[in-house]
Design a protein around this motif. Structure first.
Motif, PDB file in Angstrom:
ATOM      1  N   LYS A  56       0.801  -1.105  -0.117  1.00  0.00           N
ATOM      2  CA  LYS A  56      -0.084  -0.175  -0.031  1.00  0.00           C
ATOM      3  C   LYS A  56       0.846   1.195  -0.018  1.00  0.00           C
ATOM      4  CE  LYS A  56      -4.285   1.323   1.815  1.00  0.00           C
ATOM      5  NZ  LYS A  56      -4.383   2.353   2.850  1.00  0.00           N
TER       6      LYS A  56
ATOM      7  N   CYS B  25       2.397   1.832  -3.472  1.00  0.00           N
ATOM      8  CA  CYS B  25       1.276   1.989  -4.580  1.00  0.00           C
ATOM      9  C   CYS B  25       0.223   2.992  -4.404  1.00  0.00           C
ATOM     10  CB  CYS B  25       0.680   0.604  -5.105  1.00  0.00           C
ATOM     11  SG  CYS B  25       1.716  -0.587  -5.450  1.00  0.00           S
ATOM     12  N   ASP B  26       0.172   3.467  -3.050  1.00  0.00           N
ATOM     13  CA  ASP B  26      -1.208   4.367  -2.960  1.00  0.00           C
ATOM     14  C   ASP B  26      -0.568   5.606  -2.328  1.00  0.00           C
ATOM     15  OD1 ASP B  26      -3.435   5.754  -1.809  1.00  0.00           O
ATOM     16  OD2 ASP B  26      -3.766   4.412  -0.208  1.00  0.00           O
TER      17      ASP B  26
ATOM     18  N   VAL C 223      -0.047   9.556   5.047  1.00  0.00           N
ATOM     19  CA  VAL C 223      -0.654   9.454   6.202  1.00  0.00           C
ATOM     20  C   VAL C 223       0.476   8.883   7.316  1.00  0.00           C
ATOM     21  CG1 VAL C 223      -2.199   8.095   7.556  1.00  0.00           C
ATOM     22  CG2 VAL C 223      -3.076   8.893   5.599  1.00  0.00           C
ATOM     23  N   LYS C 224       1.260   7.713   6.731  1.00  0.00           N
ATOM     24  CA  LYS C 224       2.297   7.144   7.427  1.00  0.00           C
ATOM     25  C   LYS C 224       3.521   8.119   8.104  1.00  0.00           C
ATOM     26  CE  LYS C 224       1.524   2.264   7.232  1.00  0.00           C
ATOM     27  NZ  LYS C 224       2.152   1.094   6.827  1.00  0.00           N
TER      28      LYS C 224
ATOM     29  N   LYS D 229      -2.790  -5.617   2.117  1.00  0.00           N
ATOM     30  CA  LYS D 229      -2.458  -4.383   1.435  1.00  0.00           C
ATOM     31  C   LYS D 229      -2.951  -4.299   0.030  1.00  0.00           C
ATOM     32  CE  LYS D 229      -1.114  -3.017   5.490  1.00  0.00           C
ATOM     33  NZ  LYS D 229       0.417  -2.622   5.782  1.00  0.00           N
ATOM     34  N   THR D 230      -3.041  -5.606  -0.515  1.00  0.00           N
ATOM     35  CA  THR D 230      -3.327  -5.567  -2.111  1.00  0.00           C
ATOM     36  C   THR D 230      -4.940  -5.296  -1.926  1.00  0.00           C
ATOM     37  OG1 THR D 230      -1.609  -6.839  -2.628  1.00  0.00           O
ATOM     38  CG2 THR D 230      -3.326  -6.792  -4.119  1.00  0.00           C
TER      39      THR D 230
ATOM     40  N   THR E  20      -6.808  -4.120   0.126  1.00  0.00           N
ATOM     41  CA  THR E  20      -7.156  -2.522   0.305  1.00  0.00           C
ATOM     42  C   THR E  20      -6.663  -1.471  -0.570  1.00  0.00           C
ATOM     43  OG1 THR E  20      -6.427  -3.403   2.596  1.00  0.00           O
ATOM     44  CG2 THR E  20      -6.764  -1.189   2.497  1.00  0.00           C
ATOM     45  N   CYS E  21      -5.586  -1.719  -1.066  1.00  0.00           N
ATOM     46  CA  CYS E  21      -5.097  -0.665  -2.000  1.00  0.00           C
ATOM     47  C   CYS E  21      -5.817  -0.596  -3.474  1.00  0.00           C
ATOM     48  CB  CYS E  21      -3.405  -0.776  -2.100  1.00  0.00           C
ATOM     49  SG  CYS E  21      -2.717   0.523  -3.377  1.00  0.00           S
ATOM     50  N   PHE E  22      -5.971  -2.201  -3.914  1.00  0.00           N
ATOM     51  CA  PHE E  22      -6.463  -2.040  -5.492  1.00  0.00           C
ATOM     52  C   PHE E  22      -7.850  -2.476  -5.438  1.00  0.00           C
ATOM     53  CE2 PHE E  22      -1.760  -2.758  -5.789  1.00  0.00           C
ATOM     54  CZ  PHE E  22      -1.473  -1.788  -6.769  1.00  0.00           C
TER      55      PHE E  22
ATOM     56  N   SER F 220      -2.926   4.480  12.760  1.00  0.00           N
ATOM     57  CA  SER F 220      -3.380   5.300  11.549  1.00  0.00           C
ATOM     58  C   SER F 220      -4.775   4.686  11.114  1.00  0.00           C
ATOM     59  CB  SER F 220      -2.236   4.983  10.284  1.00  0.00           C
ATOM     60  OG  SER F 220      -2.227   3.736  10.022  1.00  0.00           O
TER      61      SER F 220
END
Lengths: 302, 302
Positions: free
Chosen positions: A221, A224-225, A231-232, B258-259, B261-263, B285
């Motif tokens: 993430k 790629c985001d 945020v982090k 993460k994948t 969530t992100c994609f 976060s």
């Protein structure tokens, strides 16, 4: 060269007037999806072919007549001999790309790795690179290794970064951003991969990967985001903008591959990098579309 | 109990008239997103609370008046003492769920693991389970472990399967289908995880996981996409219909998390299983939505 952001642009790029068309040697193009991929590549004007295999299966295809000046048939019934001949075509400079049809991966790999007649120089590492086109994402994302190297050594990780950079450059990304994937941002002795990543960062700083930007560890993430990094509070030249992803091992790479395919309907192209030509090594279950995009990716990197 | 397929149904289920509302002990609810999650959980009627922390931050919140019969304040300024008191509330049976607010994960874990006053029985394994709601998928998918156990031992894998089965059952899935994830379908000495998977399959056959169906190794696509299994000719009672996924290690689990969530814009809920109560342990976060869904998941499993 323009930055190629999707497979449609890749096809146009390869078929552009004046561009040298790559010549692809295919070992045993005996299954329907391989033959269809060859047909479509000829029709799109993205590659020429030498087909090494059973003339009874190949000769009657309409494309053999329709594109007779762009496709050659080398008759060969024995699978191992066909593999060896396809490899020899690359070795002799008569083909720019090698592609597997209907034969076992092991048989083709044996021909590639053959010390006397193969196409892997001593010390070279063969690694698998996938390019994935995920709906909603504004660019292709390249990653390694979801298929060939189970648990990479430090040396193999270096080859993986170089291979991903090479494929990115084949798509016009002159300074690819390559993220080193890990479940956390911390370098820790609990995770030996993070020590390899520190070495890759240093090699990158020393110019080992040209103008590529290599950074990590970071998670998928963060890589790629663009929002996630902000945020982090992560300060990386890559955060959110990765062109390439290096996975810690084949399990993590395979999870990424299968997850974007299953849940994001991604379209993938895959190839082996490290031999003297790109090698297209589809699974038997891959469809025509996937074989065609893989073929195109390899032609862009030839 | 009905099979809960998404977080909206989960909220309705928890708020159903006549259902016993779980009581959640929160250590240091001092950050905005935790306080908002508490507020929304009260408004939705899915949980009651004991808030252990700084009265100056908590007492003035409107929900302390609006829901005065459903929320209690235990004043405590010191973080470590607040963690210990929240854990004690669970130990004494005065709370059904433990939740972390604004304190370090390590501080709360120390209180949980404390041999004398903690809530982890000897021999128990603490493992992390995520429930993910992926747009376009007709059910929640539970998986372990993306956060806590780096490289699971065989014993920890057993606990991971049991934990995923427990969360599935909390959502009304009486015979959960749990897939053991690996990059291939083959059991091979090259991949020690596949030997552990063989053992898990045998334990499942012997009834160790109740009516759960545990099968693998298989990849994410084979586990979650009904078409994929059919194409590959894989004969598994799970193929394409997995409710739960067990990942080989934290790298693979984290890539999945993460994948999606992100994609795929997945919404996730996460919790620790293995202590005498579910533990909600959000990242700093995480936003309100994510803390609320995690809280709800824990209440369903309390």
């Amino acid at each position: 060269m323009q930055f190629i952001r999707n497979f449609t642009s890749l096809f146009s790029h390869l078929a552009a007037p004046g561009r040298h068309r790559a010549r692809v040697a295919v070992a045993c193009p005996h299954d329907e999806s391989t033959l269809e991929a060859v047909d479509r590549a000829l029709a799109l004007g993205i590659a020429d072919f030498v087909l090494v295999g059973n003339p009874e299966v190949i000769a009657a295809r309409p494309f053999m007549t329709a594109y007779r000046d762009r496709v050659e048939l080398v008759p060969e019934l024995d699978t191992d001999t066909a593999a060896a001949r396809a490899v020899a075509l690359v070795r002799e400079g008569r083909a720019d790309v090698l592609m597997k049809g209907l034969l076992n991966t092991d048989n083709l790999l044996r021909a590639i790795l053959n010390k006397e007649h193969g196409i892997l120089s001593p010390g070279s590492v063969l690694t698998h690179v996938t390019a994935t086109q995920i709906p909603g994402v504004d660019r292709l994302i390249m990653f390694s290794d979801a298929a060939v190297i189970p648990f990479p050594t430090a040396e193999q990780r270096v080859a993986m970064v170089a291979a991903v950079a090479k494929v990115c450059r084949g798509l016009g990304i002159s300074s690819p951003r390559i993220a080193l994937i890990h479940c956390s941002e911390k370098t820790s002795p609990k995770f030996p991969v993070t020590a390899d990543y520190a070495m890759l960062r240093e090699m990158c700083a020393a110019g080992a990967f040209g103008s590529a930007v290599v950074d990590g560890p970071m998670d998928v993430k963060t890589a790629c985001d663009p929002h996630s990094g902000a945020v982090k509070g992560i300060d990386s030249p890559i955060a959110g903008m990765a062109d390439g992803l290096i996975f810690p091992d084949i399990e993590a790479g395979n999870v990424f591959y299968k997850t974007v395919t299953c849940f994001s309907h991604a379209l993938n192209a895959g190839m082996l990098v490290g031999a003297s030509s790109p090698v297209v090594l589809p699974s038997r279950s891959d469809d025509t579309e996937s074989k065609l995009t893989s073929l195109a990716l390899a032609c862009a990197c030839a």
